[in-house]
Write an enzyme that holds these catalytic residues in place. Structure first.
Site, PDB file in Angstrom:
ATOM      1  N   HIS A 182      12.906 -28.222  16.212  1.00 29.15           N
ATOM      2  CA  HIS A 182      11.942 -26.924  16.382  1.00 29.15           C
ATOM      3  C   HIS A 182      12.666 -26.185  15.369  1.00 29.15           C
ATOM      4  O   HIS A 182      11.966 -25.698  14.672  1.00 29.15           O
ATOM      5  CB  HIS A 182      12.215 -26.385  18.026  1.00 29.15           C
ATOM      6  CG  HIS A 182      11.484 -25.244  17.608  1.00 29.15           C
ATOM      7  ND1 HIS A 182      12.070 -23.874  17.629  1.00 29.15           N
ATOM      8  CD2 HIS A 182      10.136 -24.755  18.082  1.00 29.15           C
ATOM      9  CE1 HIS A 182      11.251 -22.841  17.598  1.00 29.15           C
ATOM     10  NE2 HIS A 182      10.053 -23.479  18.001  1.00 29.15           N
TER      11      HIS A 182
ATOM     12  N   ARG B  62       0.364   3.338  -6.878  1.00 28.04           N
ATOM     13  CA  ARG B  62       0.070   4.401  -5.822  1.00 28.04           C
ATOM     14  C   ARG B  62       0.810   5.384  -6.501  1.00 28.04           C
ATOM     15  O   ARG B  62       2.114   5.452  -6.470  1.00 28.04           O
ATOM     16  CB  ARG B  62       0.746   4.081  -4.548  1.00 28.04           C
ATOM     17  CG  ARG B  62      -0.166   3.039  -3.807  1.00 28.04           C
ATOM     18  CD  ARG B  62       0.644   2.715  -2.623  1.00 28.04           C
ATOM     19  NE  ARG B  62      -0.259   1.785  -1.379  1.00 28.04           N
ATOM     20  CZ  ARG B  62      -0.468   0.501  -1.326  1.00 28.04           C
ATOM     21  NH1 ARG B  62       0.530  -0.046  -1.919  1.00 28.04           N
ATOM     22  NH2 ARG B  62      -0.777   0.066  -0.341  1.00 28.04           N
TER      23      ARG B  62
ATOM     24  N   ARG C 108      -4.098   5.167  -9.148  1.00 32.29           N
ATOM     25  CA  ARG C 108      -4.827   5.911  -8.191  1.00 32.29           C
ATOM     26  C   ARG C 108      -4.350   7.352  -8.146  1.00 32.29           C
ATOM     27  O   ARG C 108      -3.182   7.448  -8.030  1.00 32.29           O
ATOM     28  CB  ARG C 108      -4.729   5.144  -6.796  1.00 32.29           C
ATOM     29  CG  ARG C 108      -5.512   5.860  -5.563  1.00 32.29           C
ATOM     30  CD  ARG C 108      -5.110   5.132  -4.263  1.00 32.29           C
ATOM     31  NE  ARG C 108      -3.769   5.257  -3.822  1.00 32.29           N
ATOM     32  CZ  ARG C 108      -3.346   4.844  -2.684  1.00 32.29           C
ATOM     33  NH1 ARG C 108      -4.169   3.584  -2.117  1.00 32.29           N
ATOM     34  NH2 ARG C 108      -2.110   5.027  -2.093  1.00 32.29           N
TER      35      ARG C 108
ATOM     36  N   GLU D  59     -12.893   1.798   0.834  1.00 31.94           N
ATOM     37  CA  GLU D  59     -11.935   1.664   2.037  1.00 31.94           C
ATOM     38  C   GLU D  59     -12.262   2.299   3.211  1.00 31.94           C
ATOM     39  O   GLU D  59     -11.338   2.175   4.441  1.00 31.94           O
ATOM     40  CB  GLU D  59     -10.329   1.824   1.822  1.00 31.94           C
ATOM     41  CG  GLU D  59     -10.364   3.599   0.798  1.00 31.94           C
ATOM     42  CD  GLU D  59      -8.745   3.672   0.705  1.00 31.94           C
ATOM     43  OE1 GLU D  59      -7.899   3.093   0.988  1.00 31.94           O
ATOM     44  OE2 GLU D  59      -8.715   4.625  -0.298  1.00 31.94           O
TER      45      GLU D  59
ATOM     46  N   ASN E 212      -6.497  -2.343   3.776  1.00 32.68           N
ATOM     47  CA  ASN E 212      -5.583  -1.941   4.661  1.00 32.68           C
ATOM     48  C   ASN E 212      -6.396  -0.821   5.691  1.00 32.68           C
ATOM     49  O   ASN E 212      -6.614  -0.798   6.862  1.00 32.68           O
ATOM     50  CB  ASN E 212      -4.410  -1.046   3.991  1.00 32.68           C
ATOM     51  CG  ASN E 212      -3.610  -2.055   3.209  1.00 32.68           C
ATOM     52  OD1 ASN E 212      -3.680  -3.518   3.325  1.00 32.68           O
ATOM     53  ND2 ASN E 212      -2.621  -1.775   2.149  1.00 32.68           N
TER      54      ASN E 212
ATOM     55  N   CYS F  13      -7.216  -4.372  -3.250  1.00 31.53           N
ATOM     56  CA  CYS F  13      -5.854  -4.088  -3.590  1.00 31.53           C
ATOM     57  C   CYS F  13      -5.080  -3.903  -2.346  1.00 31.53           C
ATOM     58  O   CYS F  13      -3.959  -3.362  -2.332  1.00 31.53           O
ATOM     59  CB  CYS F  13      -5.697  -3.010  -4.779  1.00 31.53           C
ATOM     60  SG  CYS F  13      -6.364  -1.516  -3.845  1.00 31.53           S
TER      61      CYS F  13
HETATM   62  C1  PEP Z   1      -5.643   0.304   1.297  1.00 31.39           C
HETATM   63  O1  PEP Z   1      -5.906   0.911   2.085  1.00 31.39           O
HETATM   64  O2  PEP Z   1      -5.875  -0.981   1.418  1.00 31.39           O
HETATM   65  C2  PEP Z   1      -4.889   0.574  -0.018  1.00 31.39           C
HETATM   66  C3  PEP Z   1      -4.618  -0.372  -0.785  1.00 31.39           C
HETATM   67  O3  PEP Z   1      -4.420   1.912   0.019  1.00 31.39           O
HETATM   68  P1  PEP Z   1      -3.073   2.476   0.830  1.00 31.39           P
HETATM   69  O4  PEP Z   1      -2.345   1.234   1.684  1.00 31.39           O
HETATM   70  O5  PEP Z   1      -2.047   3.126   0.090  1.00 31.39           O
HETATM   71  O6  PEP Z   1      -3.729   3.209   1.875  1.00 31.39           O
HETATM   72 MG    MG Z   2      -5.924   3.203   1.588  1.00 32.28          MG
END
Ligand code: PEP
Ligand code: MG
Length: 596
Positions: free
Chosen positions: A141, A263, A319, A446, A469, A532
């Site tokens: 394992h 960022r 950004r 987003e 995200n 992104c």
């Molecule tokens: C996202 O929201 O996918 C993004 C890239 O911006 P952050 O993670 O800075 O909010």
């Molecule tokens: Mg974001």
């Protein structure tokens, strides 16, 4: 390479079981490359036989050879086991998975040392630099899981006597305790007492450290061949998420073709920079804010210039500021007092302002473009820093391709508001500096409203980048910051196939992306589309991005090679609908619908 089990009984051959053999990343790559060399398989087939995530193992550290030799010669070699997971690891001994996680969380590097491992140990293994077991073979394992995780592992080291109750490990009469340092060489199976400096992998030494010549690095050469083939067959471009010139340089070394996300708020995490940023956030009046912005302008300009120079004409998406306020305001009294001094206001005032900015849902609060809309002078400062840096860099003879990206847009009016500001500053800077440069203004998609109204947004935006995200957070209604507590059990209960913040939720988030792609291209056929969010470095999500016809994915620098391979595999494994065809189809549809 296959594992084949067979038996011969009374003169008859029976095949019992065949399965793809488990192997290290380097073995997988070497086998595939050698088989192409021997003309057994094609380059394309070779690429489909290497799992992108396996490349992680080639990007793992190795020991400083001299230091390791000295350690062995001085009698620190404790034992030898099976070389079950390649690479070098050094850390402090812990004897169970719970401790491994707890120690890791307080910043320690640990080696999980077990008689043998079982599925309950997975999280602890993941938290460890390496895994050492007293029992088990190459298919135990510990060995299998460690190889799949890309972890260093020495297995079946039967000279070890491990006492869980006493938290000790004895070998050759020596007793080692919990917390003592040991080092594992997963390539040779050696277990060495004490700490040994680790060095980056061969690939990292050639590409990042530049301390090794490619011609002296056979592992690198094999890796480079695979990357070269991948680049031949992929249609997706690969960019990187980078906020610092050194990150950008690393990413270029790994093959990045641009920056997909810089960022800007992260540029202030460095020593001495967070102060003015906090002053800006906490400013009470326009004057105070302008004073803080005046401090920030030269810092940002220098940072952007560094990035433009490192990228040498490759596109750079910057950004505008998107600081979830809770991450940036000071909460400790000591920090609040220091800030009060810098802002020439009382500590009580700072405390009051911080309290005044408290948000119940900061992720859905005063962030993204909302900040620049309420305080336009912030966007103006940032646009000025970007364009002045672009003009200065271009004057030095280095090409620039800035793309200004507005975050968290859900309504085209928000974008129109910010776009106007950005373009006004661009025109002013070009006039002042006497130069012309090309630039784009676009947005992140987003939040669901942004995706659903992508046609309206594309009338203004020259590009979209999917911030998956936040798009995952807002589509699923699951907080990015608070999900950990229930996401793992949720996945165990099969509510989600995988953690949706790691692997894109195609059925929900993916559908919104598809809508946005179609609407975006219908409104602006030439629109540039990328991703992104963290999913930009995940092979399954990259495949999805290929399928919906994005132009590029953007991921962290060390995942760029993985993304290159994943993109090639996506193109090779989905020949029916390659990205270009999908894009063509969508464009054709767009043209006919406009005619109507
Ligand atoms: C996202 O929201 O996918 C993004 C890239 O911006 P952050 O993670 O800075 O909010
Ligand atoms: Mg974001």
């Amino acid at each position: 390479m296959m594992d084949i089990e067979f038996t011969i009984q009374q003169g008859k051959l029976y095949m019992l079981q065949c399965r793809v053999g488990k192997r290290t990343a380097f073995a997988a790559i070497k086998i595939a490359v050698d088989m192409v060399g021997d003309k057994f398989i094609s380059e394309k087939e070779a690429l489909t036989r290497i799992e992108p995530d396996q490349l992680n193992q080639l990007l793992r550290p190795i020991f400083d050879v001299k230091e390791k030799d000295a350690a062995v010669k001085s009698g620190r070699l404790l034992a030898k086991g099976l070389n079950a997971g390649p690479g070098a690891a050094t850390g402090r001994i812990v004897f169970n998975a719970v401790d491994a996680e707890a120690w890791k969380n307080r910043g320690e590097k640990v080696i999980l040392t077990r008689i043998e491992t079982s599925p309950e140990d997975i999280k602890g293994m993941d938290a460890s630099e390496g895994i050492l077991t007293a029992r088990g073979g190459m298919t135990s394992h510990a060995a299998l899981v460690a190889r799949q995780m890309g972890k260093v592992c020495v297995a079946g080291c039967d000279e070890l006597i491990i006492n869980y109750a006493k938290h000790t490990m004895s070998v050759k009469g020596k007793v080692l305790n919990e917390g003592d340092w040991i080092s594992l060489d997963g390539t040779t199976g050696q277990v060495i007492e004490g700490k040994i400096q680790t060095k980056p992998s061969e690939v990292l030494q050639v590409l990042v450290g530049k301390t090794l010549d490619a011609k002296d690095a056979p592992v690198y050469q094999t890796f480079a061949k695979v990357m070269q083939w991948a680049d031949k067959y992929r249609t997706l471009k690969i960019r990187t998420n980078a906020d610092q010139p050194d990150q950008a340089a690393n990413a270029i070394a790994f093959g990045a073709e641009g920056i997909g996300l810089c960022r800007t708020e992260h540029m202030f995490f460095g020593e001495g920079k967070i102060g003015p940023m906090r002053e800006m956030i906490l400013a009470d009046t326009l004057e105070q804010r302008k004073a803080a912005l005046a401090k920030l302008l030269p810092l940002q300009r220098a940072d952007f210039a560094g990035i433009f120079e490192a990228m040498h004409g490759k596109p750079v998406t910057i950004r505008t500021i998107d600081p979830p306020l809770h991450e940036f305001v000071p909460h400790e009294e000591k920090e609040q007092r220091a800030l009060a001094l810098a802002m020439k206001i009382s500590y009580e005032k700072v405390k009051e302002r911080v309290e005044g900015l408290h948000e119940f849902n900061p992720m859905l609060g005063f962030r993204g473009c909302r900040l620049g809309i309420i305080f336009p002078e912030i966007t103006e400062m940032q646009a000025r820093a970007i364009f002045e840096a672009a003009a200065d860099t271009q004057k030095k003879g280095i090409a620039v391709e800035p793309e200004v990206m507005i975050p968290l847009v859900g309504n085209v009016k928000e974008l129109v508001n910010q776009e106007k500001l950005v373009r006004k500053v661009a025109e002013a800077v070009m006039k002042e500096k006497g130069v012309k440069f090309k630039y784009l203004v676009g947005t992140m998609i987003e939040i669901p409203r942004g995706a659903i109204t992508a046609d309206e947004i594309a009338a203004v935006a020259e590009f979209f980048s999917f911030g998956t995200n936040d798009l995952t957070q807002t589509t699923l209604g699951v907080s990015r910051d608070d999900a950990a507590r229930f996401l793992i059990p949720y996945v165990e209960k099969e509510m989600y196939a995988k953690d949706p913040f790691e692997v894109l939720d195609r059925g929900g988030v993916g559908k919104l992306m598809k809508i946005a792609v179609e609407k975006g291209r219908a409104a602006r056929p030439g629109i540039k589309l990328g991703i992104c969010g963290e999913h930009g470095g995940d092979p399954s999500s990259i495949e999805f991005c290929h399928l919906i016809g994005l132009n590029y994915v953007s991921c962290s620098p060390f995942r760029v090679p993985i993304a290159r391979l994943a993109a090639a595999r996506a193109a090779l494994l989905n020949p029916a609908e390659p990205a270009k065809k999908v894009a063509k189809k969508v464009n054709k549809k767009a043209k006919t619908s406009r005619k109507k």
